[in-house]
Design an enzyme around this catalytic site. Sequence first.
Site, PDB file in Angstrom:
ATOM      1  N   LYS A 266       0.857  -1.183   0.000  1.00 47.66           N
ATOM      2  CA  LYS A 266       0.000   0.000   0.000  1.00 47.66           C
ATOM      3  C   LYS A 266       0.887   1.224   0.000  1.00 47.66           C
ATOM      4  O   LYS A 266       2.054   1.160   0.411  1.00 47.66           O
ATOM      5  CB  LYS A 266      -0.894   0.014   1.249  1.00 47.66           C
ATOM      6  CG  LYS A 266      -2.144   0.833   1.092  1.00 47.66           C
ATOM      7  CD  LYS A 266      -3.235   0.090   0.353  1.00 47.66           C
ATOM      8  CE  LYS A 266      -4.508   0.880   0.280  1.00 47.66           C
ATOM      9  NZ  LYS A 266      -5.634   0.043  -0.163  1.00 47.66           N
TER      10      LYS A 266
HETATM   11  P1  NAD Z   1     -12.882   7.880  -2.772  1.00 43.72           P
HETATM   12  O1  NAD Z   1     -11.834   8.894  -2.567  1.00 43.72           O
HETATM   13  O2  NAD Z   1     -13.376   7.641  -4.151  1.00 43.72           O
HETATM   14  O3  NAD Z   1     -14.152   8.214  -1.850  1.00 43.72           O
HETATM   15  C1  NAD Z   1     -14.044   8.395  -0.472  1.00 43.72           C
HETATM   16  C2  NAD Z   1     -15.399   8.842   0.031  1.00 43.72           C
HETATM   17  O4  NAD Z   1     -15.403   8.834   1.451  1.00 43.72           O
HETATM   18  C3  NAD Z   1     -15.755  10.269  -0.386  1.00 43.72           C
HETATM   19  O5  NAD Z   1     -17.111  10.320  -0.716  1.00 43.72           O
HETATM   20  C4  NAD Z   1     -15.479  11.077   0.876  1.00 43.72           C
HETATM   21  O6  NAD Z   1     -16.259  12.260   0.946  1.00 43.72           O
HETATM   22  C5  NAD Z   1     -15.922  10.076   1.916  1.00 43.72           C
HETATM   23  N1  NAD Z   1     -15.388  10.328   3.235  1.00 43.72           N
HETATM   24  C6  NAD Z   1     -14.129  10.649   3.604  1.00 43.72           C
HETATM   25  N2  NAD Z   1     -14.067  10.796   4.917  1.00 43.72           N
HETATM   26  C7  NAD Z   1     -15.320  10.568   5.396  1.00 43.72           C
HETATM   27  C8  NAD Z   1     -15.908  10.559   6.680  1.00 43.72           C
HETATM   28  N3  NAD Z   1     -15.174  10.832   7.744  1.00 43.72           N
HETATM   29  N4  NAD Z   1     -17.220  10.261   6.778  1.00 43.72           N
HETATM   30  C9  NAD Z   1     -17.969   9.977   5.697  1.00 43.72           C
HETATM   31  N5  NAD Z   1     -17.462   9.954   4.460  1.00 43.72           N
HETATM   32  C10 NAD Z   1     -16.167  10.257   4.325  1.00 43.72           C
HETATM   33  O7  NAD Z   1     -12.320   6.562  -2.115  1.00 43.72           O
HETATM   34  P2  NAD Z   1     -12.709   5.049  -2.440  1.00 43.72           P
HETATM   35  O8  NAD Z   1     -11.773   4.555  -3.464  1.00 43.72           O
HETATM   36  O9  NAD Z   1     -14.166   4.926  -2.630  1.00 43.72           O
HETATM   37  O10 NAD Z   1     -12.279   4.361  -1.060  1.00 43.72           O
HETATM   38  C11 NAD Z   1     -13.175   4.312   0.058  1.00 43.72           C
HETATM   39  C12 NAD Z   1     -12.756   3.162   0.942  1.00 43.72           C
HETATM   40  O11 NAD Z   1     -12.808   1.949   0.185  1.00 43.72           O
HETATM   41  C13 NAD Z   1     -11.323   3.254   1.495  1.00 43.72           C
HETATM   42  O12 NAD Z   1     -11.287   2.668   2.759  1.00 43.72           O
HETATM   43  C14 NAD Z   1     -10.546   2.413   0.525  1.00 43.72           C
HETATM   44  O13 NAD Z   1      -9.341   1.925   1.086  1.00 43.72           O
HETATM   45  C15 NAD Z   1     -11.551   1.308   0.261  1.00 43.72           C
HETATM   46  N6  NAD Z   1     -11.302   0.553  -0.965  1.00 43.72           N
HETATM   47  C16 NAD Z   1     -11.273   1.164  -2.171  1.00 43.72           C
HETATM   48  C17 NAD Z   1     -11.007   0.403  -3.308  1.00 43.72           C
HETATM   49  C18 NAD Z   1     -10.978   0.996  -4.688  1.00 43.72           C
HETATM   50  O14 NAD Z   1     -10.823   0.235  -5.653  1.00 43.72           O
HETATM   51  N7  NAD Z   1     -11.124   2.298  -4.863  1.00 43.72           N
HETATM   52  C19 NAD Z   1     -10.787  -0.971  -3.194  1.00 43.72           C
HETATM   53  C20 NAD Z   1     -10.861  -1.571  -1.946  1.00 43.72           C
HETATM   54  C21 NAD Z   1     -11.119  -0.790  -0.842  1.00 43.72           C
END
Ligand code: NAD
Length: 446
Positions: free
Chosen positions: A109
């Site tokens: 990561k």
């Molecule tokens: P992203 O940046 O596209 O979206 C993040 C979202 O979370 C945004 O809408 C933001 O406003 C919101 N957010 C941030 N802090 C917040 C809070 N305190 N309360 C409520 N909402 C909040 O990110 P993403 O890619 O969707 O990732 C989100 C989660 O999913 C992370 O934990 C990431 O590690 C996990 N994840 C993502 C992927 C991927 O392929 N993108 C894969 C596996 C896991």
Amino acid sequence: MTEDLNPHHVARRQFDLATPFVGDLDGWRGMAEWLFQPEKIVSVTLPVEMDDGYVHTFLGYRVVHNTVRGPGKGGIRFHPSVDEDEVKALATWMTWKCALVDIPFGGAKGGVNCDATALSENEKRRIARRFIAALGDNIGPHTDIPAPDMYTDAQTMVWIYDTYHMMHPGENSLPVVTGKPLDLGGIPGRSTATARGVFFAAEHFIEIGAMPGISSLDGARVAIQGYGNAGRHAARIFRDAGATIVAVSDSRGGVHDPNGLDLTRVAAHKDEAGTVVGALGDGKLTPGEILEVECEILIPAAMENQITADNAGRVQAQLIVEAANGPTTPTADEILAERDIKVLPDILANAGGVVVSYFEWIQNLQNEQWEEHQVDELLAKKMRRATEAVVTERVALCEGLDEYRTRWQERVPDAPTLPAPTFRTAATAVAVGRTKATAEARGVWP
Ligand code: NAD
């Protein structure tokens, strides 16, 4: 008592809860420590010229947790919470996730400590390029392969690819990073893969009868924290399967309608105003309130440490499906288990992203172009198989609990009684067991 929210300590606690259930305890010979500690930690200082001419010094990290089963794989995030311990935890969870869905990667990561919401596109580009240049050959198509995560996207992946390729002219650099746009070696379905994986895991978990009280997603009320890549697509996919999305939120707050949100209106408002707050006029939620909304399924899709000792007692959902990494603390896990609220853990539920990243990597190595239906069919298969493995493992561990407890007591006489395994413990035990088996087969070098 204040809860320890350090993500790496959380990852350790989860590991320690699972290892007593990993078979052949006598064979561990210190291997548990080896399997938990990160293999490599790189930290870099990034001087970046901002649009106003000021030179800001950012800190970036890349951690490779374990490469026993294959090269490191894991996203890069741009977020103010990024530090060495957060990245170490996220890399550890990637190792278990890749093992659980059985793809030939280890865990890694990366991240840059910055507030992406306050950066221009040009500033993000300069940070991404400087970060990749600083990492140099710490990443590579056969060593460590980044992908998107919080506040990074397909555009960020283009900058990563381009920077790496400038440093390696004349080579096929496409497999160095996944989550790229279709025009640059990307695979159909990558942007929705995490959410589709969340959906397949939840759907299959219910289908195989592991969720008494919910017989189908059709009609189930769903609340989703986080409206980014994972959360926004999940809202649409669950709605299309017949679920009622009663609440969604982002970092600024949320919207709630017990009769179901008009997602078209919410999405349009998000695109226009940059937040879901205000999409409905009334029905506003604070970022924390969404976790306590009345619903059958809660999908945390934002970040770590959201369901904690403070609020786990007020969660109303029957099933939590973790799209985010690390959203539930170990103490919250205990409280939820006591309340019989089931948790489909992150290393299972959000694995769809890395599974499709794996397909993209194969596609790039072979200079091929996959079809979306191939991606979706294989993703569904991987997610269903992993879900079954976790459910089956938990049944087996529960059946053998007395024996595991006796063996553990003999081995660590002072240890408290081994708690009954949750789905997280079962998932971690499967993943650690597979990683251990590969490590043993390879042996300790030299
Ligand atoms: P992203 O940046 O596209 O979206 C993040 C979202 O979370 C945004 O809408 C933001 O406003 C919101 N957010 C941030 N802090 C917040 C809070 N305190 N309360 C409520 N909402 C909040 O990110 P993403 O890619 O969707 O990732 C989100 C989660 O999913 C992370 O934990 C990431 O590690 C996990 N994840 C993502 C992927 C991927 O392929 N993108 C894969 C596996 C896991």
